[in-house]
Design an enzyme around this catalytic site. Sequence first.
Site, PDB file in Angstrom:
ATOM      1  N   ALA A 196       0.826  -1.210   0.000  1.00 28.69           N
ATOM      2  CA  ALA A 196       0.000   0.000   0.000  1.00 28.69           C
ATOM      3  C   ALA A 196       0.856   1.253   0.000  1.00 28.69           C
ATOM      4  CB  ALA A 196      -0.928   0.002   1.207  1.00 28.69           C
ATOM      5  N   LYS A 197       2.055   1.140   0.561  1.00 24.72           N
ATOM      6  CA  LYS A 197       2.908   2.323   0.687  1.00 24.72           C
ATOM      7  C   LYS A 197       3.895   2.450  -0.471  1.00 24.72           C
ATOM      8  CE  LYS A 197       2.236   3.469   5.258  1.00 24.72           C
ATOM      9  NZ  LYS A 197       2.675   3.211   6.596  1.00 24.72           N
ATOM     10  N   ARG A 198       3.939   1.457  -1.317  1.00 22.34           N
ATOM     11  CA  ARG A 198       4.944   1.470  -2.379  1.00 22.34           C
ATOM     12  C   ARG A 198       4.434   2.216  -3.587  1.00 22.34           C
ATOM     13  NH1 ARG A 198       8.859  -2.551  -2.277  1.00 22.34           N
ATOM     14  NH2 ARG A 198       8.984  -2.631  -4.517  1.00 22.34           N
TER      15      ARG A 198
END
Length: 292
Positions: free
Chosen positions: A253-255
Amino acid sequence: MTAQPVIRGQGPGVVTRFAPSPTGRLHLGHAFSAIRAHDWARGRGGSFLLRIEDIDGTRSRREHVEAILADLAWLGLSWDSEVVFQSARLDRYAAALDQLKAMGLVYPCFCTRADIAAASLTAPHGAEAVYPGTCRGIDTTGRIHEPHCWRLDAGAAAAVAGPLNWWDETAGTVAADAASHGDVVLARKDAPASYHLAVTVDDAAQGVSDVIRGVDLFAATHVHRLLQALLGLPTPRYRHHPLLTGADGERLAKRHGAPTLAAMRLAGEDGRALADALRQGRLPTGFMASAH
Ligand code: GLU
């Protein structure tokens, strides 16, 4: 707004759900989670429900909803009952908030958006900063028309509820510790609900027996358990699962640039084969499952 009927699964007992927020495209981690929830129900003659968590009207997009439905079908997943949209259930969340207001367990908070964003208190994922309680007990006379959110008075609420437990597949019996999460937001300035309130109300309304979701939401369950107790709602079983990460351990989700299911689907990849590989723990190169 007309109240929606209670939606229960058709199966004998087991009801699971996948509850994406249509604020972006799904990635491999969503597939991993949806497959687990789907297969848990299907393997037990139960029901698998789909709920679109679109209370955030500014970030939710219809095109993402359409992609979510297409992605799940591409993976070979089917769901029971109608798709539930949280944006159509705001009256339910407002009623739950009223119940908590009547119990004297929520208070208006006038802190600025910047303060709230800095503390990232409305996000369902990630480490939550604890709100310091600035507005708890302040005199709100003449201010109630100013923009405000509503926060749970977690200390008072935990005292009213008394000791609470919940059960997680990996962690076993967990003592609920909602107070340490601070006074979470239950209704936002721009919406009559937050993630915490909506998910608690809906899991009960949909008769969810087993909440299957990423371990990043483990901590949020403390808050949900407290809200269940206050609102007189049943407590599901929880099965928090590992998250998929890149080879560097960073959550998908953070990439930036994590491949989306939509991109794979549109590139002609075989979604059912991908789903089977994920079921067998065969992750595409460059991905890992992480328990944290
Ligand atoms: N809507 C949340 C998300 O997309 C998931 C909520 C849940 O499973 O409890 O991350």
